[in-house]
Design an enzyme around this catalytic site. Structure first.
Site, PDB file in Angstrom:
ATOM      1  N   LYS A 186      35.798  30.777  22.829  1.00  0.00           N
ATOM      2  CA  LYS A 186      36.683  31.499  21.915  1.00  0.00           C
ATOM      3  C   LYS A 186      36.222  31.375  20.465  1.00  0.00           C
ATOM      4  O   LYS A 186      36.665  32.131  19.613  1.00  0.00           O
ATOM      5  CB  LYS A 186      38.120  31.022  22.078  1.00  0.00           C
ATOM      6  CG  LYS A 186      38.709  31.454  23.409  1.00  0.00           C
ATOM      7  CD  LYS A 186      40.226  31.423  23.407  1.00  0.00           C
ATOM      8  CE  LYS A 186      40.777  32.005  24.704  1.00  0.00           C
ATOM      9  NZ  LYS A 186      40.404  31.214  25.896  1.00  0.00           N
TER      10      LYS A 186
HETATM   11  C1  PLP Z   1      40.305  31.830  27.189  1.00  0.00           C
HETATM   12  C2  PLP Z   1      39.439  31.176  28.207  1.00  0.00           C
HETATM   13  C3  PLP Z   1      39.001  31.841  29.382  1.00  0.00           C
HETATM   14  C4  PLP Z   1      39.465  33.243  29.726  1.00  0.00           C
HETATM   15  O1  PLP Z   1      38.898  34.213  28.894  1.00  0.00           O
HETATM   16  P1  PLP Z   1      39.523  35.689  28.870  1.00  0.00           P
HETATM   17  O2  PLP Z   1      38.727  36.417  27.870  1.00  0.00           O
HETATM   18  O3  PLP Z   1      40.959  35.516  28.470  1.00  0.00           O
HETATM   19  O4  PLP Z   1      39.395  36.254  30.238  1.00  0.00           O
HETATM   20  C5  PLP Z   1      38.142  31.195  30.255  1.00  0.00           C
HETATM   21  N1  PLP Z   1      37.737  29.930  30.009  1.00  0.00           N
HETATM   22  C6  PLP Z   1      38.135  29.247  28.912  1.00  0.00           C
HETATM   23  C7  PLP Z   1      37.664  27.852  28.729  1.00  0.00           C
HETATM   24  C8  PLP Z   1      38.984  29.842  27.972  1.00  0.00           C
HETATM   25  O5  PLP Z   1      39.374  29.144  26.898  1.00  0.00           O
END
Ligand code: PLP
Length: 433
Positions: free
Chosen positions: A107
């Site tokens: 993220k």
């Molecule tokens: C947010 C997140 C996801 C999921 O990602 P999306 O874009 O919401 O599908 C997967 N793994 C981790 C560690 C995350 O923080």
């Protein structure tokens, strides 16, 4: 570049309009009005260029004339200041590590880029912009670090006292500067209620300039194309199709993958790898999208029962089930399977996968069982295993090494303000500060 709504009833807007609004006024999600393809030669050139230059060339068409070249360059180079690492577990299976940013999860790409984009768009505004978020753990740290030190913007994070882990708490309460953490005497639902009340408080919104930095913001999706391109640059040139397995919750990551494919990346198919929250894999099987309440699992960043980027996926596939099925194959894994996969990966490849990455590996294995023809697999690794140390310990019998960044932040003092769960107090705080 103009942006349109997936619901088709809102006027076209600029990138600035789409980023400042988040959600379109008709309730839809913003999409670029067109996506330009890069030629095979341009893509080939990507292999030899510095990564910052590649990211810049990828995102440039989506900004169009709205951002001066030097501004966009600065946004890209400041936000993507950490590496993307490709690890080959076997000649046909690769893991793309997206967790080398400040909060050890993918993220960071979206949050850091969007923060700087927003910072540019509010320059010259007389009022400081307040990004208000409620967090149950991980969103808080990505948003806080993303916006840390960005002029003209402050971040106020509400989190439930004593209900998140110390590692999670320290990641966003020790920063200071333009980041304020409010430790609310209450639950996560209380925090969310307070934030919602603030956004719907017209009086307050006249005085304060509030935004949510929501996960459906197009400003978070665009930079997620970068690492799909990074994979293409680093993968060995192969004549077999490339299959990309994406651990998914809200499906922003997978949506960005399809954007990357539309600009020309040669990906044969994506795998929507989920945990027990398998709404999208079920949809791919029977054509019915049934949102439901999220189920708690050990890959908790993907505990989403109503994936908010789904309308974008549909839109990219012309709202036709058969096109979605052509683009995406789905698989849902249980917690038992996830723990077993973490153990297997450690034993077979001497590699420590976090539970989200393990869900991605399970998706790839399931795909391979049904599609044994030659192909190359790429699993996106979304979090550093140290973020999920207890689960790693349970799976492989040993704790993963603690990265210096996390160790350093655990030593720092918590700076959060104890806060009540009364809206009147939040209102007073936001009006006064
Ligand atoms: C947010 C997140 C996801 C999921 O990602 P999306 O874009 O919401 O599908 C997967 N793994 C981790 C560690 C995350 O923080």
């Amino acid at each position: 570049m103009r942006y349109r709504s997936t619901s088709g009833k809102a006027p076209l807007t600029s990138l600035r309009g789409a980023v400042l609004r988040g959600l379109a006024p008709d309730g839809g999600l913003y999409m670029p009005a067109e996506i330009a393809r890069h030629s095979p030669q341009e893509l080939e050139d990507f292999r030899g260029l510095p990564f910052t230059e590649v990211c810049y060339r990828v995102v440039r068409p989506f900004a169009g004339a709205e951002l001066p070249e030097d501004v966009l360059w600065q946004i890209v180079s400041e936000s993507i200041n950490f590496p993307v690492k490709l690890v080959s577990l076997s000649p046909g299976l690769h893991v793309l590590e997206l967790f080398h940013g400040p909060t050890l999860a993918f993220k960071d790409f979206g949050a850091r880029f969007m923060a700087r984009l927003l910072g540019y768009f509010v320059r010259g505004e007389s009022k400081q912009l307040t990004v208000l978020v409620a967090t149950s753990g991980d969103t808080g740290s990505a948003v806080a670090h993303g916006f840390l030190g960005v002029p003209g913007i402050r971040v106020v994070i509400l989190y439930p006292s004593k209900r998140i882990s110390e590692a999670q708490e320290k990641q966003f309460t020790t920063l200071g500067e333009n980041i304020t953490a409010l430790e609310v005497a209450g639950s996560f639902d209380d925090c969310q209620r307070l934030v919602k009340q603030a956004f719907s408080d017209e009086e307050l919104n006249k005085r304060a300039f509030l935004t949510s930095a929501n996960s459906i913001n197009i400003g978070r999706l665009l930079p997620q194309m970068f690492y799909h391109v990074a994979a293409y640059r680093q993968l060995p040139v192969a004549s077999v199709p490339l299959i990309v397995s994406v651990p998914s919750g809200n499906f922003g990551n997978l949506t960005a993958g399809i954007f990357a494919k539309r600009i020309g990346l040669p990906v044969a198919r994506f795998i929507a790898s989920t945990n027990a929250n398998d709404v999208v894999p079920q949809y791919l099987l029977n054509g019915e999208f049934r949102a439901r309440p999220g189920i708690a699992t050990i890959s908790n960043a993907m505990d989403v029962g109503n994936p908010n980027n789904f309308p974008r996926l549909l839109d990219l596939c012309r709202n036709r089930l058969e096109y979605v099925q052509k683009e995406i194959w789905g698989h849902g894994a249980t917690d038992e399977e996830t723990l077993a996969a973490m153990k297997m990966v450690h034993e077979r490849y001497n590699y420590i996968a976090d539970p989200h990455t393990a869900v991605g590996i399970l998706g790839w294995e399931a795909y391979k069982r049904e599609h044994p023809e030659p192909s190359q697999g790429l699993v996106l690794s979304t979090a550093h295993p140290a973020k999920f140390a207890e689960i790693v310990q349970r799976a492989i019998g040993a704790a993963p090494p603690l990265p210096d960044r996390l160790a350093a932040c655990l030593k720092r003092d918590k700076l959060s303000l104890p806060f009540s769960s009364n809206y009147a107090d939040l209102r007073k705080f936001l009006s006064a500060n």
